[in-house]
Motif scaffolding. Structure first.
Motif, PDB file in Angstrom:
ATOM      1  N   PRO A 145       0.815  -1.217   0.000  1.00  0.00           N
ATOM      2  CA  PRO A 145       0.000   0.000   0.000  1.00  0.00           C
ATOM      3  C   PRO A 145       0.849   1.267   0.000  1.00  0.00           C
ATOM      4  O   PRO A 145       0.401   2.327  -0.411  1.00  0.00           O
ATOM      5  CB  PRO A 145      -0.831  -0.110   1.282  1.00  0.00           C
ATOM      6  N   TRP A 146       2.078   1.160   0.443  1.00  0.00           N
ATOM      7  CA  TRP A 146       3.027   2.269   0.436  1.00  0.00           C
ATOM      8  C   TRP A 146       4.416   1.658   0.463  1.00  0.00           C
ATOM      9  O   TRP A 146       4.646   0.643   1.109  1.00  0.00           O
ATOM     10  CB  TRP A 146       2.809   3.170   1.658  1.00  0.00           C
ATOM     11  N   GLY A 147       5.341   2.201  -0.279  1.00  0.00           N
ATOM     12  CA  GLY A 147       6.682   1.631  -0.376  1.00  0.00           C
ATOM     13  C   GLY A 147       6.795   0.794  -1.638  1.00  0.00           C
ATOM     14  O   GLY A 147       5.958   0.885  -2.541  1.00  0.00           O
ATOM     15  N   GLU A 148       7.842  -0.007  -1.709  1.00  0.00           N
ATOM     16  CA  GLU A 148       8.073  -0.813  -2.904  1.00  0.00           C
ATOM     17  C   GLU A 148       8.720  -2.138  -2.529  1.00  0.00           C
ATOM     18  O   GLU A 148       9.353  -2.268  -1.482  1.00  0.00           O
ATOM     19  CB  GLU A 148       8.967  -0.065  -3.894  1.00  0.00           C
ATOM     20  N   TRP A 149       8.547  -3.114  -3.415  1.00  0.00           N
ATOM     21  CA  TRP A 149       9.244  -4.386  -3.250  1.00  0.00           C
ATOM     22  C   TRP A 149      10.696  -4.173  -3.667  1.00  0.00           C
ATOM     23  O   TRP A 149      10.969  -3.505  -4.662  1.00  0.00           O
ATOM     24  CB  TRP A 149       8.653  -5.468  -4.142  1.00  0.00           C
ATOM     25  N   GLY A 150      11.616  -4.763  -2.948  1.00  0.00           N
ATOM     26  CA  GLY A 150      13.015  -4.713  -3.356  1.00  0.00           C
ATOM     27  C   GLY A 150      13.231  -5.604  -4.573  1.00  0.00           C
ATOM     28  O   GLY A 150      12.486  -6.548  -4.803  1.00  0.00           O
ATOM     29  N   SER A 151      14.246  -5.279  -5.356  1.00  0.00           N
ATOM     30  CA  SER A 151      14.590  -6.070  -6.535  1.00  0.00           C
ATOM     31  C   SER A 151      15.914  -6.778  -6.286  1.00  0.00           C
ATOM     32  O   SER A 151      16.887  -6.149  -5.849  1.00  0.00           O
ATOM     33  CB  SER A 151      14.751  -5.162  -7.756  1.00  0.00           C
ATOM     34  N   GLU A 152      15.942  -8.067  -6.575  1.00  0.00           N
ATOM     35  CA  GLU A 152      17.155  -8.848  -6.362  1.00  0.00           C
ATOM     36  C   GLU A 152      18.318  -8.256  -7.151  1.00  0.00           C
ATOM     37  O   GLU A 152      18.191  -7.929  -8.326  1.00  0.00           O
ATOM     38  CB  GLU A 152      16.929 -10.296  -6.787  1.00  0.00           C
ATOM     39  N   GLY A 153      19.427  -8.075  -6.467  1.00  0.00           N
ATOM     40  CA  GLY A 153      20.631  -7.560  -7.092  1.00  0.00           C
ATOM     41  C   GLY A 153      20.743  -6.043  -7.106  1.00  0.00           C
ATOM     42  O   GLY A 153      21.792  -5.500  -7.405  1.00  0.00           O
ATOM     43  N   ARG A 154      19.670  -5.363  -6.775  1.00  0.00           N
ATOM     44  CA  ARG A 154      19.705  -3.898  -6.758  1.00  0.00           C
ATOM     45  C   ARG A 154      20.264  -3.415  -5.427  1.00  0.00           C
ATOM     46  O   ARG A 154      20.013  -4.009  -4.386  1.00  0.00           O
ATOM     47  CB  ARG A 154      18.308  -3.332  -6.974  1.00  0.00           C
ATOM     48  N   THR A 155      21.020  -2.338  -5.464  1.00  0.00           N
ATOM     49  CA  THR A 155      21.549  -1.717  -4.257  1.00  0.00           C
ATOM     50  C   THR A 155      20.716  -0.483  -3.954  1.00  0.00           C
ATOM     51  O   THR A 155      20.462   0.333  -4.846  1.00  0.00           O
ATOM     52  CB  THR A 155      23.020  -1.302  -4.461  1.00  0.00           C
TER      53      THR A 155
END
Length: 63
Positions: free
Chosen positions: A38-48
């Motif tokens: 609902p707020w924020g984001e999912w992290g992406s594998e390998g992203r810093t």
């Protein structure tokens, strides 16, 4: 705590950037189903992810 609870509490506390990382199976199922927090984001594998106060630090490391 659920993603929904964390997002609500983060907003209440004035968090400016929220990335969900090290997530469990319920969150993985939600991602697969196309759901978003609902707020924020999912992290992406390998992203810093680097907070702005660190990105804007002078090259010599002095803040």
């Amino acid at each position: 705590m659920s993603v929904r609870d964390v997002a609500t509490e983060a907003q209440r506390r004035g968090v400016r950037w929220l990335v969900f990382a090290h997530i469990g199976r319920p969150s993985l199922r939600a991602i697969d189903a196309g759901h978003r927090p609902p707020w924020g984001e999912w992290g992406s594998e390998g992203r810093t992810y680097t907070p702005a106060h660190v990105r804007n630090r002078p090259e010599d490391g002095r803040a």
